[in-house]
Every structure is written in structure tokens, then in C-alpha cells.
Motif scaffolding. Structure first.
Motif, PDB file in Angstrom:
ATOM      1  N   GLY A 114      10.513  -2.465   1.223  1.00 32.35           N
ATOM      2  CA  GLY A 114       9.826  -1.221   0.829  1.00 32.35           C
ATOM      3  C   GLY A 114       9.648  -0.297   2.014  1.00 32.35           C
ATOM      4  N   SER A 128      11.379   2.503   2.803  1.00 33.30           N
ATOM      5  CA  SER A 128      11.944   3.856   2.745  1.00 33.30           C
ATOM      6  C   SER A 128      10.877   4.940   2.806  1.00 33.30           C
ATOM      7  CB  SER A 128      12.788   4.020   1.466  1.00 33.30           C
ATOM      8  OG  SER A 128      11.981   3.792   0.333  1.00 33.30           O
ATOM      9  N   GLN A 129       9.605   4.566   2.701  1.00 36.33           N
ATOM     10  CA  GLN A 129       8.553   5.600   2.798  1.00 36.33           C
ATOM     11  C   GLN A 129       7.206   4.974   3.135  1.00 36.33           C
ATOM     12  OE1 GLN A 129       8.779   7.221  -1.235  1.00 36.33           O
ATOM     13  NE2 GLN A 129       6.889   6.192  -1.786  1.00 36.33           N
ATOM     14  N   ASN A 130       6.281   5.848   3.467  1.00 37.05           N
ATOM     15  CA  ASN A 130       4.873   5.485   3.689  1.00 37.05           C
ATOM     16  C   ASN A 130       4.670   4.239   4.563  1.00 37.05           C
ATOM     17  OD1 ASN A 130       3.823   7.721   2.415  1.00 37.05           O
ATOM     18  ND2 ASN A 130       4.008   6.805   0.402  1.00 37.05           N
ATOM     19  N   ILE A 131       3.924   3.262   4.051  1.00 41.92           N
ATOM     20  CA  ILE A 131       3.480   2.152   4.911  1.00 41.92           C
ATOM     21  C   ILE A 131       4.668   1.345   5.462  1.00 41.92           C
ATOM     22  CG2 ILE A 131       2.068   0.036   4.981  1.00 41.92           C
ATOM     23  CD1 ILE A 131       0.274   1.406   2.795  1.00 41.92           C
ATOM     24  N   ARG A 169      15.455   0.870  -2.476  1.00 42.18           N
ATOM     25  CA  ARG A 169      16.559   1.225  -3.383  1.00 42.18           C
ATOM     26  C   ARG A 169      17.344   2.458  -2.940  1.00 42.18           C
ATOM     27  NH1 ARG A 169      12.713   1.667  -8.450  1.00 42.18           N
ATOM     28  NH2 ARG A 169      11.609   2.646  -6.729  1.00 42.18           N
ATOM     29  N   ARG A 170      16.676   3.399  -2.244  1.00 43.13           N
ATOM     30  CA  ARG A 170      17.331   4.694  -1.974  1.00 43.13           C
ATOM     31  C   ARG A 170      18.108   4.660  -0.663  1.00 43.13           C
ATOM     32  NH1 ARG A 170      12.353   8.238  -1.912  1.00 43.13           N
ATOM     33  NH2 ARG A 170      11.438   6.233  -1.392  1.00 43.13           N
ATOM     34  N   ASP A 225      17.333  -3.673  -5.294  1.00 35.62           N
ATOM     35  CA  ASP A 225      16.321  -3.360  -6.296  1.00 35.62           C
ATOM     36  C   ASP A 225      15.541  -4.639  -6.594  1.00 35.62           C
ATOM     37  OD1 ASP A 225      14.780  -2.735  -8.471  1.00 35.62           O
ATOM     38  OD2 ASP A 225      16.406  -1.845  -9.649  1.00 35.62           O
ATOM     39  N   MET A 226      14.266  -4.625  -6.297  1.00 37.32           N
ATOM     40  CA  MET A 226      13.443  -5.830  -6.442  1.00 37.32           C
ATOM     41  C   MET A 226      13.138  -6.165  -7.897  1.00 37.32           C
ATOM     42  SD  MET A 226      13.203  -6.838  -3.428  1.00 37.32           S
ATOM     43  CE  MET A 226      13.071  -6.353  -1.710  1.00 37.32           C
ATOM     44  N   ASN A 260       6.345  -5.854   1.506  1.00 36.37           N
ATOM     45  CA  ASN A 260       5.517  -4.645   1.397  1.00 36.37           C
ATOM     46  C   ASN A 260       5.847  -3.804   0.164  1.00 36.37           C
ATOM     47  OD1 ASN A 260       4.064  -2.144   2.651  1.00 36.37           O
ATOM     48  ND2 ASN A 260       6.166  -1.460   2.259  1.00 36.37           N
ATOM     49  N   VAL A 306       6.509  -2.076  -3.438  1.00 34.30           N
ATOM     50  CA  VAL A 306       5.595  -2.064  -4.577  1.00 34.30           C
ATOM     51  C   VAL A 306       6.051  -1.115  -5.675  1.00 34.30           C
ATOM     52  CG1 VAL A 306       4.029  -0.201  -3.790  1.00 34.30           C
ATOM     53  CG2 VAL A 306       3.130  -2.046  -5.199  1.00 34.30           C
ATOM     54  N   TYR A 342      -1.031  -2.908 -11.966  1.00 33.82           N
ATOM     55  CA  TYR A 342      -0.880  -3.004 -10.514  1.00 33.82           C
ATOM     56  C   TYR A 342      -1.834  -4.050  -9.928  1.00 33.82           C
ATOM     57  CZ  TYR A 342      -1.520  -1.569  -5.613  1.00 33.82           C
ATOM     58  OH  TYR A 342      -1.641  -1.552  -4.242  1.00 33.82           O
ATOM     59  N   LYS A 366      -1.098  -7.619  -7.812  1.00 38.39           N
ATOM     60  CA  LYS A 366      -1.549  -7.801  -6.421  1.00 38.39           C
ATOM     61  C   LYS A 366      -2.483  -9.010  -6.326  1.00 38.39           C
ATOM     62  CE  LYS A 366      -0.065  -5.120  -3.572  1.00 38.39           C
ATOM     63  NZ  LYS A 366       1.269  -5.241  -2.926  1.00 38.39           N
ATOM     64  N   GLY A 416      -7.199  -1.025   1.824  1.00 37.63           N
ATOM     65  CA  GLY A 416      -7.931  -0.080   0.986  1.00 37.63           C
ATOM     66  C   GLY A 416      -7.091   1.178   0.870  1.00 37.63           C
ATOM     67  N   ILE A 444      -5.078   4.012   1.914  1.00 39.20           N
ATOM     68  CA  ILE A 444      -4.391   4.441   3.134  1.00 39.20           C
ATOM     69  C   ILE A 444      -3.939   5.879   2.905  1.00 39.20           C
ATOM     70  CG2 ILE A 444      -2.517   3.874   4.754  1.00 39.20           C
ATOM     71  CD1 ILE A 444      -4.645   1.593   4.327  1.00 39.20           C
ATOM     72  N   THR A 482      -1.884   8.083   2.098  1.00 39.53           N
ATOM     73  CA  THR A 482      -0.552   8.285   1.513  1.00 39.53           C
ATOM     74  C   THR A 482      -0.727   8.986   0.165  1.00 39.53           C
ATOM     75  OG1 THR A 482      -0.725   6.189   0.361  1.00 39.53           O
ATOM     76  CG2 THR A 482       0.378   6.133   2.490  1.00 39.53           C
TER      77      THR A 482
HETATM   78  N1  LIG Z   1      -1.002   3.423  -0.100  1.00 37.66           N
HETATM   79  C1  LIG Z   1      -2.162   2.815  -0.215  1.00 37.66           C
HETATM   80  O1  LIG Z   1      -3.241   3.415  -0.121  1.00 37.66           O
HETATM   81  C2  LIG Z   1      -2.200   1.336  -0.438  1.00 37.66           C
HETATM   82  C3  LIG Z   1      -3.440   0.740  -0.715  1.00 37.66           C
HETATM   83  C4  LIG Z   1      -3.502  -0.630  -0.903  1.00 37.66           C
HETATM   84  C5  LIG Z   1      -2.351  -1.398  -0.794  1.00 37.66           C
HETATM   85  N2  LIG Z   1      -1.158  -0.792  -0.552  1.00 37.66           N
HETATM   86  C6  LIG Z   1       0.033  -1.663  -0.480  1.00 37.66           C
HETATM   87  O2  LIG Z   1       0.844  -1.278   0.605  1.00 37.66           O
HETATM   88  C7  LIG Z   1       2.216  -1.464   0.282  1.00 37.66           C
HETATM   89  C8  LIG Z   1       2.980  -0.172   0.502  1.00 37.66           C
HETATM   90  O3  LIG Z   1       2.344   0.858  -0.218  1.00 37.66           O
HETATM   91  P1  LIG Z   1       2.854   2.362  -0.157  1.00 37.66           P
HETATM   92  O4  LIG Z   1       1.736   3.237  -0.571  1.00 37.66           O
HETATM   93  O5  LIG Z   1       3.538   2.610   1.133  1.00 37.66           O
HETATM   94  O6  LIG Z   1       3.929   2.331  -1.334  1.00 37.66           O
HETATM   95  P2  LIG Z   1       4.981   3.478  -1.770  1.00 37.66           P
HETATM   96  O7  LIG Z   1       4.772   4.702  -0.998  1.00 37.66           O
HETATM   97  O8  LIG Z   1       4.928   3.548  -3.253  1.00 37.66           O
HETATM   98  O9  LIG Z   1       6.374   2.836  -1.329  1.00 37.66           O
HETATM   99  C9  LIG Z   1       6.869   1.743  -2.027  1.00 37.66           C
HETATM  100  C10 LIG Z   1       8.107   1.245  -1.346  1.00 37.66           C
HETATM  101  O10 LIG Z   1       8.631   0.200  -2.164  1.00 37.66           O
HETATM  102  C11 LIG Z   1       9.982   0.516  -2.518  1.00 37.66           C
HETATM  103  N3  LIG Z   1      10.230   0.073  -3.884  1.00 37.66           N
HETATM  104  C12 LIG Z   1       9.571   0.446  -5.017  1.00 37.66           C
HETATM  105  N4  LIG Z   1      10.130  -0.129  -6.073  1.00 37.66           N
HETATM  106  C13 LIG Z   1      11.150  -0.886  -5.613  1.00 37.66           C
HETATM  107  C14 LIG Z   1      12.128  -1.713  -6.240  1.00 37.66           C
HETATM  108  N5  LIG Z   1      12.183  -1.868  -7.568  1.00 37.66           N
HETATM  109  N6  LIG Z   1      13.032  -2.333  -5.446  1.00 37.66           N
HETATM  110  C15 LIG Z   1      13.019  -2.166  -4.106  1.00 37.66           C
HETATM  111  N7  LIG Z   1      12.125  -1.406  -3.456  1.00 37.66           N
HETATM  112  C16 LIG Z   1      11.205  -0.761  -4.210  1.00 37.66           C
HETATM  113  C17 LIG Z   1      10.084   2.024  -2.378  1.00 37.66           C
HETATM  114  O11 LIG Z   1      11.390   2.433  -2.027  1.00 37.66           O
HETATM  115  P3  LIG Z   1      12.521   2.983  -3.038  1.00 37.66           P
HETATM  116  O12 LIG Z   1      11.829   3.910  -3.995  1.00 37.66           O
HETATM  117  O13 LIG Z   1      13.489   3.656  -2.128  1.00 37.66           O
HETATM  118  O14 LIG Z   1      13.077   1.771  -3.690  1.00 37.66           O
HETATM  119  C18 LIG Z   1       9.167   2.293  -1.197  1.00 37.66           C
HETATM  120  O15 LIG Z   1       9.861   2.114   0.011  1.00 37.66           O
HETATM  121  C19 LIG Z   1       2.234  -1.944  -1.161  1.00 37.66           C
HETATM  122  O16 LIG Z   1       2.367  -3.348  -1.196  1.00 37.66           O
HETATM  123  C20 LIG Z   1       0.894  -1.516  -1.716  1.00 37.66           C
HETATM  124  O17 LIG Z   1       0.438  -2.349  -2.762  1.00 37.66           O
HETATM  125  C21 LIG Z   1      -1.049   0.536  -0.380  1.00 37.66           C
END
Ligand SMILES: NC(=O)c1ccc[n+]([C@@H]2O[C@H](COP(=O)([O-])OP(=O)(O)OC[C@H]3O[C@@H](n4cnc5c(N)ncnc54)[C@H](OP(=O)(O)O)[C@@H]3O)[C@@H](O)[C@H]2O)c1
Length: 288
Positions: free
Chosen positions: A40, A42-45, A65-66, A91-92, A118, A120, A184, A188, A218, A220, A222
Motif C-alpha cells: 500500500g 502508492s500514497q499517504n502512509i 495496484r496503480r 491487487d490484494m 499497510n 487498506v 473497515y 482491522k 488514530g 493521521i 490524510t
Molecule cells: N489515514 C489514517 O488516518 C489512518 C488511521 C488509522 C489507521 N490507518 C491505517 O494506515 C494504513 C494506511 O492508511 P492510508 O490512509 O495511507 O490509506 P490510503 O491512503 O487509502 O492508501 C491505501 C493504500 O493501499 C493500496 N490499496 C488499496 N486497495 C488495494 C488493493 N486491493 N490491492 C493492493 N493495494 C491496495 C492503495 O494503492 P492503490 O490504490 O494504488 O492500489 C494505497 O497505496 C491502513 O492500514 C489504515 O488502516 C490510517
């Protein structure tokens, strides 16, 4: 007697200072040349985690995936100092594409020291039991839970051999329940329980490696957390701090990491009086 109390205070203060000093100073240089797989990314965390490993001169394989986005992230990792940066499109939701991920990564980097799970699939919606809801839950279970278990299982032998780290990015959404995150949050929660249990089983067997670090995040800073940060009560935790907290928690081989720190206490607060806390949350978030 007075002197003894002072001694105790002094020793406690010194121990706390020493603990804080060593706790606050992890030797990131040990990451140089380590072989890291980040999902995961390709963006954010995940993307930020990849950049921070890159700055610490690790070898990195990233996946999502992208393809076009991954290509750019891998190029930036090299610019930032990564010893190697490659990507694998997977693709997960599709076992056939992610099953070979670990094997391919090991081939590319010549081994595996750190696996960061990571990726999601996260959508906020109110559950109404429709066919779409059920299908979505199946998909998110496959992506957020089942693929974590399969990838970790495939990586175990290599991580054991390298005395490596398995880092699982979890969420506060998997602890106290909230409206709109039934799908979701449930996935988790499953991830947290599975990997906590696995980590205890390793302890029972006397196996120190791989260390398993479960990160409770918590909100983040994003796009995905905007719904929560819209509330005046919650401020998005900086992305860079979240990524470095995750990496350093793995380095310290901590079993649990809480980012920001207060998320450690939120389930406890709820347990004191669930009915009251749930009502208070509904009022604060939805004005209900
Ligand atoms: N952001 C927050 O505030 C927050 C809070 C609590 C926990 N978290 C946890 O932190 C982690 C990252 O969160 P995030 O906010 O950075 O998530 P995000 O911005 O939604 O990014 C999700 C990542 O997962 C990839 N992904 C999604 N579906 C996929 C699939 N079917 N196959 C392969 N890759 C896939 C996406 O890439 P592609 O679209 O390119 O496939 C992307 O790189 C997650 O585990 C989330 O539960 C985040």
C-alpha cells in the motif's frame, strides 16, 4: 527515612531520564541496506514509510495496484537515497496476483528483513445489509485481513532467517466501535487479534524472531481521516511522524505502537462506561 525517599526519587528520575533518552534515540543507521517490503505504498502512509526507509538507505520493494504511481514513488525513493527501489503491481483482492509477492521481493532484494503490511480498502458508509454492503465486506475482508495473513505467512521463513521485523499497520478503528466503519473496523479488529495472538504464540515457542509490531493509528493527516479531523476535538497527526513512529517501533521491536500516544487510552476510557461514552461520541460527532 527522608533520605531514602529522596534516593528513591532520584533513582526513579534518573531511570526515567535514561529510558527517555534511549527510547527517543533509536539507531536508524541499522536500516542501511536492509531489505524492506512495504504494501500500500502508492500514497499517504505507505508512501511516506517508503520515503523514510529510502532516506535511511534501505533496499525497498513497494506494492499497490496503480503502476504509474508506484513508478514515481520508486523513482523518488532512489532520489532520497534508497540502496534499491523496485515496485510490484498487485491487487490484494486477488490471491493470484499477490501470492507470489514475497517470493518476487526476495528475488529482487536477495532476502527480506522487514515486511510492512499497510495496504487498506477503506470506505465509510452506514450498513444497511444490502447485497452491495455484503459484497463490500467480503472484499474488504480479503484485502484488509486475509491478504495480511497470507503475505505474513509466506514471509515468515525469510523473516525468521533474517531475524527480521513484521510490522502491521492497524487502526484505532479496530478497537472502540464507531458508526460508519462496521466493515473497515471489523477487518482491522481481526488483523489486530490475529497478529497479537500470533506474537504470543511465538513467545510461547521461545521464538524471538521475527518481532511483530502492531501499530494502532488514530487520525493521521490524510484525506482518509478528514471526516474525523473535521471535528474540532481531533487534529490529524502529522504523516511524517506517523511513518517514523511506525519504522522506529519496528526497530525497537515494540509489540505495540500508538500514534498519536493518546490512542493507547481510548478503549480504556470507553470501558469505564460504554453507554455514556457511546452516547457522548454520537453527540459530539453527529449531534445525535
Ligand atoms: N489515514 C489514517 O488516518 C489512518 C488511521 C488509522 C489507521 N490507518 C491505517 O494506515 C494504513 C494506511 O492508511 P492510508 O490512509 O495511507 O490509506 P490510503 O491512503 O487509502 O492508501 C491505501 C493504500 O493501499 C493500496 N490499496 C488499496 N486497495 C488495494 C488493493 N486491493 N490491492 C493492493 N493495494 C491496495 C492503495 O494503492 P492503490 O490504490 O494504488 O492500489 C494505497 O497505496 C491502513 O492500514 C489504515 O488502516 C490510517
Amino acid at each position: 527515612m527522608m533520605v531514602r525517599w529522596l534516593d528513591v526519587l532520584l533513582v526513579s528520575a534518573l531511570s526515567f531520564a535514561a529510558y527517555s533518552y534511549f527510547y527517543g534515540n533509536v539507531d536508524s543507521s541499522s536500516i542501511r541496506g536492509k531489505k524492506v517490503l512495504v504494501t500500500g505504498a502508492s500514497q499517504n502512509i505507505g508512501e511516506e514509510i517508503a520515503y523514510q526507509y529510502a532516506k535511511r538507505e534501505a533496499k525497498i520493494v513497494i506494492t499497490a495496484r496503480r503502476e504509474q504511481v508506484l513508478k514515481k514513488v520508486a523513482a523518488k525513493c532512489l532520489e532520497l537515497g534508497a540502496a534499491q527501489a523496485e515496485y510490484i503491481v498487485a491487487d490484494m483482492a486477488d490471491e493470484t496476483t499477490y501470492k507470489s509477492l514475497v517470493e518476487k521481493s526476495i528475488k529482487i532484494m536477495g532476502g527480506l528483513d522487514i515486511l510492512v503490511l499497510n495496504h487498506v480498502e477503506a470506505r465509510l458508509f452506514r450498513w444497511n445489509g444490502s447485497t452491495e454492503d455484503l459484497e463490500y465486506l467480503k472484499k474488504s475482508t480479503a484485502v484488509n485481513y486475509w491478504s495480511y495473513v497470507e503475505i505474513a505467512t509466506a514471509a515468515m521463513p525469510a523473516l525468521k532467517q533474517s531475524e527480521g521485523q513484521l510490522i502491521v499497520v492497524g487502526s484505532q478503528g479496530g478497537r472502540p466501535a464507531m458508526p460508519n466503519i462496521a466493515a473497515y473496523g471489523a477487518t482491522k479488529a481481526a488483523v489486530i487479534v490475529f497478529f497479537s495472538s500470533l506474537s504470543m504464540e511465538l513467545m510461547l515457542k521461545g521464538e524471538d524472531y521475527p518481532s511483530i509490531t502492531i501499530c494502532y493509528l488514530g487520525a493521521i493527516d490524510t484525506v482518509g481521516a478528514r471526516w474525523a479531523t473535521k471535528m474540532k476535538l481531533i487534529k490529524g497527526y502529522p504523516l511524517a511522524d506517523a511513518a517514523s513512529g511506525i519504522i522506529e517501533g519496528g526497530l525497537r521491536r515494540e509489540r505495540y505502537v500508538y500514534l498519536p500516544g493518546y490512542v493507547r487510552f481510548t478503549p480504556l476510557i470507553r470501558e469505564i462506561n460504554p453507554s455514556f461514552v457511546d452516547k457522548a461520541l454520537l453527540y459530539l460527532i453527529y449531534g445525535a
